[in-house]
Design a protein around this motif. Structure first.
Motif, PDB file in Angstrom:
ATOM      1  N   UNK A  10       0.861  -1.194   0.000  1.00 14.95           N
ATOM      2  CA  UNK A  10       0.000   0.000   0.000  1.00 14.95           C
ATOM      3  C   UNK A  10       0.894   1.239   0.000  1.00 14.95           C
ATOM      4  N   UNK A  11       0.537   2.208  -0.832  1.00 13.85           N
ATOM      5  CA  UNK A  11       1.303   3.463  -0.882  1.00 13.85           C
ATOM      6  C   UNK A  11       0.341   4.614  -1.143  1.00 13.85           C
ATOM      7  N   UNK A  12       0.711   5.802  -0.662  1.00 13.51           N
ATOM      8  CA  UNK A  12      -0.085   7.013  -0.924  1.00 13.51           C
ATOM      9  C   UNK A  12       0.501   7.685  -2.166  1.00 13.51           C
ATOM     10  N   UNK A  13      -0.251   7.613  -3.271  1.00 11.25           N
ATOM     11  CA  UNK A  13       0.264   8.101  -4.549  1.00 11.25           C
ATOM     12  C   UNK A  13      -0.470   9.385  -4.933  1.00 11.25           C
ATOM     13  N   UNK A  26      -4.664   5.931  -1.929  1.00 10.26           N
ATOM     14  CA  UNK A  26      -3.950   4.848  -1.244  1.00 10.26           C
ATOM     15  C   UNK A  26      -4.183   3.609  -2.096  1.00 10.26           C
ATOM     16  N   UNK A  27      -3.134   3.121  -2.759  1.00 10.20           N
ATOM     17  CA  UNK A  27      -3.359   1.983  -3.644  1.00 10.20           C
ATOM     18  C   UNK A  27      -2.219   0.978  -3.605  1.00 10.20           C
ATOM     19  N   UNK A  28      -2.464  -0.194  -4.225  1.00  8.52           N
ATOM     20  CA  UNK A  28      -1.434  -1.233  -4.287  1.00  8.52           C
ATOM     21  C   UNK A  28      -0.468  -0.922  -5.413  1.00  8.52           C
ATOM     22  N   UNK A  56       3.818  18.617   1.754  1.00  9.85           N
ATOM     23  CA  UNK A  56       2.671  19.379   1.237  1.00  9.85           C
ATOM     24  C   UNK A  56       3.112  20.252   0.046  1.00  9.85           C
ATOM     25  N   UNK A  57       4.275  20.919   0.190  1.00  7.34           N
ATOM     26  CA  UNK A  57       4.801  21.691  -0.961  1.00  7.34           C
ATOM     27  C   UNK A  57       4.959  20.758  -2.174  1.00  7.34           C
ATOM     28  N   UNK A  58       5.472  19.543  -1.940  1.00  7.09           N
ATOM     29  CA  UNK A  58       5.705  18.600  -3.045  1.00  7.09           C
ATOM     30  C   UNK A  58       4.390  18.199  -3.703  1.00  7.09           C
ATOM     31  N   UNK A  59       3.376  17.872  -2.882  1.00  4.27           N
ATOM     32  CA  UNK A  59       2.077  17.462  -3.431  1.00  4.27           C
ATOM     33  C   UNK A  59       1.460  18.590  -4.247  1.00  4.27           C
ATOM     34  N   UNK A  71       3.902  10.665  -7.672  1.00  3.60           N
ATOM     35  CA  UNK A  71       4.840  10.734  -6.555  1.00  3.60           C
ATOM     36  C   UNK A  71       4.313  10.004  -5.328  1.00  3.60           C
ATOM     37  N   UNK A  72       5.225   9.256  -4.678  1.00  7.87           N
ATOM     38  CA  UNK A  72       4.976   8.795  -3.307  1.00  7.87           C
ATOM     39  C   UNK A  72       5.850   9.697  -2.436  1.00  7.87           C
TER      40      UNK A  72
END
Ligand code: NAD
Ligand code: ZN
Length: 359
Positions: A10-13, A26-28, A56-59, A71-72
């Motif tokens: 699981x990762x926050x993409x 949040x996906x595989x 947050x700046x990156x997102x 990006x993760x």
């Protein structure tokens, strides 16, 4: 020693951009196998990760150089080494070690910047959660030379935010041209970096003046060693307030950790002659608004400081592991990343949020 590695995690993409924080998925995603790791790479099974305002700046992709996409994010993580790439020579870590991932994921160690100890300015540096995927995932590919060993007995959740927030303010204060007994102003003192800055300043013998807003941040700063508190929303004359606390002379240094340019306003005015303004917070497109006349006349130094090198990380972690500073955090699941960004944007988060992975 070998540890079973799953094929997916699981990762926050996120696809970085102006509205991205509402679209974190949040996906595989695939996990790299041991055979796929390059020499020098290691795979970590993550325990937890802090959330920094930089994420947050990156997102939002609001800095001059955009991040990778998709990006993760994440660069304050603690995990266990579960695999190391074949043909990795002289690795300082081994499978089973507990280590930290910081913003500077890797550097060449051979360029002029690296040789001078400015590894964070390496031309070929890799940045966690920015130019390479970061710690908002159950497994992370990192680099054996740059992961930071976490001392035995030091809690992973306590350690996480030392890897960015702690290292950054520790280095910034070290270079703030202060000595024990000096006054240091900390705009942003109730945030992730700031509340650790209060504590590192205190144990370095400095006299912290915390600037931020709200009762929760006030209590956090005073509890952790701030000698004085100024609420920037309630105090119209911040220069006068700082001068009143410092015998009318002004502070010796200011280490600014706000994400908005307002934290930089007036800093030169409340510094005494020979004072130092240390810039740490990274508002996207702001410029300094300092009087050239007073900067020259008062012999003010204006300096910038970005994160820290491997040694800074080891020193900052060592101080925290021995109880010299303590991160104030709330533990949340990875699914809370969006809410964390919202609260960070609103300025309502005292200290840090640390996300936990339940494998
Ligand atoms: P944060 O959101 O946790 O804290 C920022 C704090 O600033 C908040 O408490 C907010 O209330 C306060 N603030 C806002 N305006 C203010 C003002 N006018 N005066 C005083 N306080 C004010 O953020 P953080 O994670 O601590 O990061 C802060 C900034 O530092 C971000 O821009 C981040 O990207 C940057 N950063 C820089 C480095 C570096 O290496 N230089 C490393 C990490 C983070
Ligand atoms: Zn950070």
């Amino acid at each position: 020693m070998s540890i079973a590695i799953p094929k997916t995690m699981k990762a926050a993409v996120v696809v970085p951009g102006a509205n991205a924080t509402g679209n974190i998925q949040i996906k595989d995603v695939p996990v790299k196998s041991q055979a796929e790791l390059q020499p020098g790479e290691c795979l970590l099974k993550m325990i937890c990760t802090g959330v920094c305002h930089t994420d947050l700046h990156a997102a939002l992709s609001d800095w001059p150089v955009p991040p990778k996409t998709p990006l993760i994010g994440g660069h304050e993580g603690v995990g266990i080494v579960v695999a190391i790439g074949n043909n990795t020579t002289a690795s300082p870590v081994k499978v089973g070690d507990r280590v930290g991932v910081k913003w500077l994921a890797d550097s060449c160690l051979n360029c002029e910047s690296c040789r001078k100890g400015l590894e964070q300015n390496c031309e070929n540096g890799k940045l966690s959660g920015y130019t390479v995927d970061g710690t908002f995932s159950e497994y992370v590919v990192s680099y054996v030379n740059h992961v930071t060993p976490i001392p035995e007995g030091f809690d992973s959740f306590e350690a996480a935010s030392i890897l960015c927030a702690g290292v950054t303010v520790y280095r910034a204060i070290k270079h703030s041209q202060t000595k024990p007994g000096d006054w240091i102003v900390l705009p942003g003192a109730g945030g992730g970096l700031g509340h650790l800055a209060v504590q590192y300043a205190k144990i370095m013998g400095l006299r912290p003046i915390a600037i931020d807003t709200g009762e929760a941040k006030k209590q956090l700063c005073l509890k952790h060693g701030a000698e004085a508190w100024i609420d920037f929303k309630e105090t119209s004359d911040i220069v006068g307030a700082v001068k009143a606390l410092t015998d009318g002379k002004g502070a010796h240094s200011a280490v600014v950790t706000t994400a908005s340019p307002s934290g930089y306003t007036q800093a030169v005015d409340y510094l005494r002659s020979g004072g130092t303004l240390m810039a740490v917070g990274l508002p996207p497109s702001a410029k300094f608004e300092a009087s050239i006349f007073w900067t020259v006349f008062k012999a003010i130094s204006i300096i910038g400081s970005a994160v820290g090198n491997r040694q800074d990380a080891i020193e900052a972690i060592d101080i925290a592991a021995r109880g010299g500073v303590a991160c104030y955090y709330a533990k949340k699941p990875l699914s809370e990343l969006t809410h964390t960004y919202e609260a960070m944007h609103a300025g309502t988060l005292p200290g840090r949020i640390v996300l936990a992975f339940d494998h």
